[in-house]
Design a protein around this motif. Structure first.
Motif, PDB file in Angstrom:
ATOM      1  N   LEU A 140      65.560  29.552  43.568  1.00 29.50           N
ATOM      2  CA  LEU A 140      66.073  30.910  43.702  1.00 29.50           C
ATOM      3  C   LEU A 140      67.069  31.032  44.861  1.00 29.50           C
ATOM      4  O   LEU A 140      66.895  30.403  45.904  1.00 29.50           O
ATOM      5  CB  LEU A 140      64.925  31.888  43.948  1.00 29.50           C
ATOM      6  CG  LEU A 140      64.017  32.205  42.754  1.00 29.50           C
ATOM      7  CD1 LEU A 140      62.773  32.950  43.242  1.00 29.50           C
ATOM      8  CD2 LEU A 140      64.763  33.040  41.722  1.00 29.50           C
TER       9      LEU A 140
ATOM     10  N   ALA B 126      67.357  36.652  46.822  1.00 23.19           N
ATOM     11  CA  ALA B 126      66.489  37.011  45.695  1.00 23.19           C
ATOM     12  C   ALA B 126      65.067  36.506  45.928  1.00 23.19           C
ATOM     13  O   ALA B 126      64.092  37.178  45.567  1.00 23.19           O
ATOM     14  CB  ALA B 126      67.051  36.437  44.404  1.00 23.19           C
TER      15      ALA B 126
ATOM     16  N   LEU C  59      70.512  37.593  40.661  1.00 24.42           N
ATOM     17  CA  LEU C  59      70.494  36.178  41.042  1.00 24.42           C
ATOM     18  C   LEU C  59      71.915  35.665  40.874  1.00 24.42           C
ATOM     19  O   LEU C  59      72.504  35.804  39.798  1.00 24.42           O
ATOM     20  CB  LEU C  59      69.550  35.376  40.153  1.00 24.42           C
ATOM     21  CG  LEU C  59      68.125  35.900  39.942  1.00 24.42           C
ATOM     22  CD1 LEU C  59      67.350  34.954  39.042  1.00 24.42           C
ATOM     23  CD2 LEU C  59      67.411  36.087  41.259  1.00 24.42           C
TER      24      LEU C  59
END
Length: 356
Positions: A71, A75, A144
């Motif tokens: 990730l 985020a 994202l």
């Protein structure tokens, strides 16, 4: 003597036809220094959507499982806070996926930021709306986003340390389409991020998907034939603590003239999504699904179909115009037609030469 002259004439005709074929083929539009299509340039964007109806049903929800080590940092922090909540009883670790329940629209965007002779920078952004990481908290909007380095000589994404990721999902090289056995995700990338599992490879390449059916997307309608690419793995471990695993399947449909992705079906291990941390996702466009249900009820599904996965929503790429017969007149169709004509002419000339 006459036979020899006629034979030389035939060879001249054949030579002329081959030269004409090489000049007229649409692939002269491709860059000679790389393996990217004519539309691949700075400023190009391609956006896909998975839409939800205005009043979704109770079970109309998409699940986006994320692998924490992959990730983006911002985020990661938001998901961790939402996942753990205020009770402190649940902790997010890096050894298992975290399922995100998405009840709003989702958008996947590719932006080409910079192109040189050797590489290009591609910004990949996944926007999710109305996201639940736990029953306690809802994130109105979660993004994202990463910038990936695309090597143009082998059409492969690489990380800054040189680790190969895989080939792009949003387009394919029409002059060198994927072959069975090719890796969707590189083994080095999987090992680096502790993605334990079987090799994720291309298992099927077909031109027969939805044969003779018009495909509807949010952006426009497309006509067959399409290029269908499927990749699978026997298993992927999604929880290192328990060893729990799942079989992966990735199915992508491409436009035969431009090589651009039109829609996805399952997309468990698409390289760009995995680079954002999204693994084993099967988003379903509920708006298009409802339209497809009505289409089937009317008995029209033998002629047309609605794209139900991530499907084309917006782009500044100019697609080839269609002829009066609604058949695109450029790209792979032209290549196949010219190739066939060359084969037929060659066979005829050989047959005529043998008769003499």
């Amino acid at each position: 003597m006459q036979q020899k002259l006629e034979g030389e004439d035939l060879k001249k005709y054949l030579t002329f036809f081959i030269v004409f074929f090489l000049v007229s083929t649409p692939f002269t539009q491709l860059s000679q220094a790389s393996r990217v299509p004519y539309w691949f340039k700075e400023g190009t964007y391609i956006k896909y959507a998975v839409k939800m109806p205005e009043h979704p049903g109770k079970h109309e929800v998409n699940v986006f499982p994320v692998w924490p080590p992959l990730l983006p940092k911002d985020a990661y922090a938001k998901i961790k806070e939402a996942y753990e909540g205020t009770s402190g009883l649940v902790k997010m670790d890096n050894n298992s996926i975290v399922p995100l329940l998405v009840r709003g629209d989702s958008y996947l965007t590719f932006e080409i930021l910079d192109v040189t002779n050797k590489t290009a920078l591609v910004k990949v952004t996944l926007e999710m709306n109305n996201v639940s990481a736990s029953p306690e908290e809802i994130l109105p909007r979660l993004i994202l986003s990463k910038i990936l380095i695309l090597n143009l000589s082998d059409t492969t994404y690489y990380e800054e340390d040189g680790t190969p990721i895989g080939s792009p999902m949003f387009f394919i090289d029409l002059t060198n389409p994927p072959m069975k056995g090719e890796h969707l995700l590189s083994q080095a990338f999987m090992k680096k991020y502790h993605l334990r599992g079987d090799n994720i490879v291309v298992t099927n390449v077909s031109f027969a998907w939805m044969e003779d059916k018009t495909l509807h997307t949010h952006y426009r309608d497309f006509l067959p034939p399409y290029i269908y690419i499927e990749g699978r793995s026997k298993y992927l471990v999604y929880d290192l603590n328990t060893g729990s695993r799942v079989e992966t399947i990735t199915q992508m449909i491409y436009d035969i003239d431009t090589g651009i992705l039109i829609t996805t079906l399952f997309c468990d291990a698409a390289p760009e999504l995995v680079s954002l941390g999204v693994i084993d996702s099967s988003p379903l466009d509920r708006v298009n699904s409802r339209k497809l249900e009505r289409l089937i009820e009317k008995g029209k599904d033998d002629r047309e179909w609605w794209a139900q996965g991530f499907n084309l929503y917006d782009t500044n790429v100019k697609f080839p115009e269609t002829s009066s017969s609604k058949t695109p007149s450029t790209g792979m169709r032209h290549f196949f037609a010219t190739s066939l004509a060359l084969l037929v002419l060659t066979a005829f000339l050989n047959w005529r030469w043998r008769r003499r």
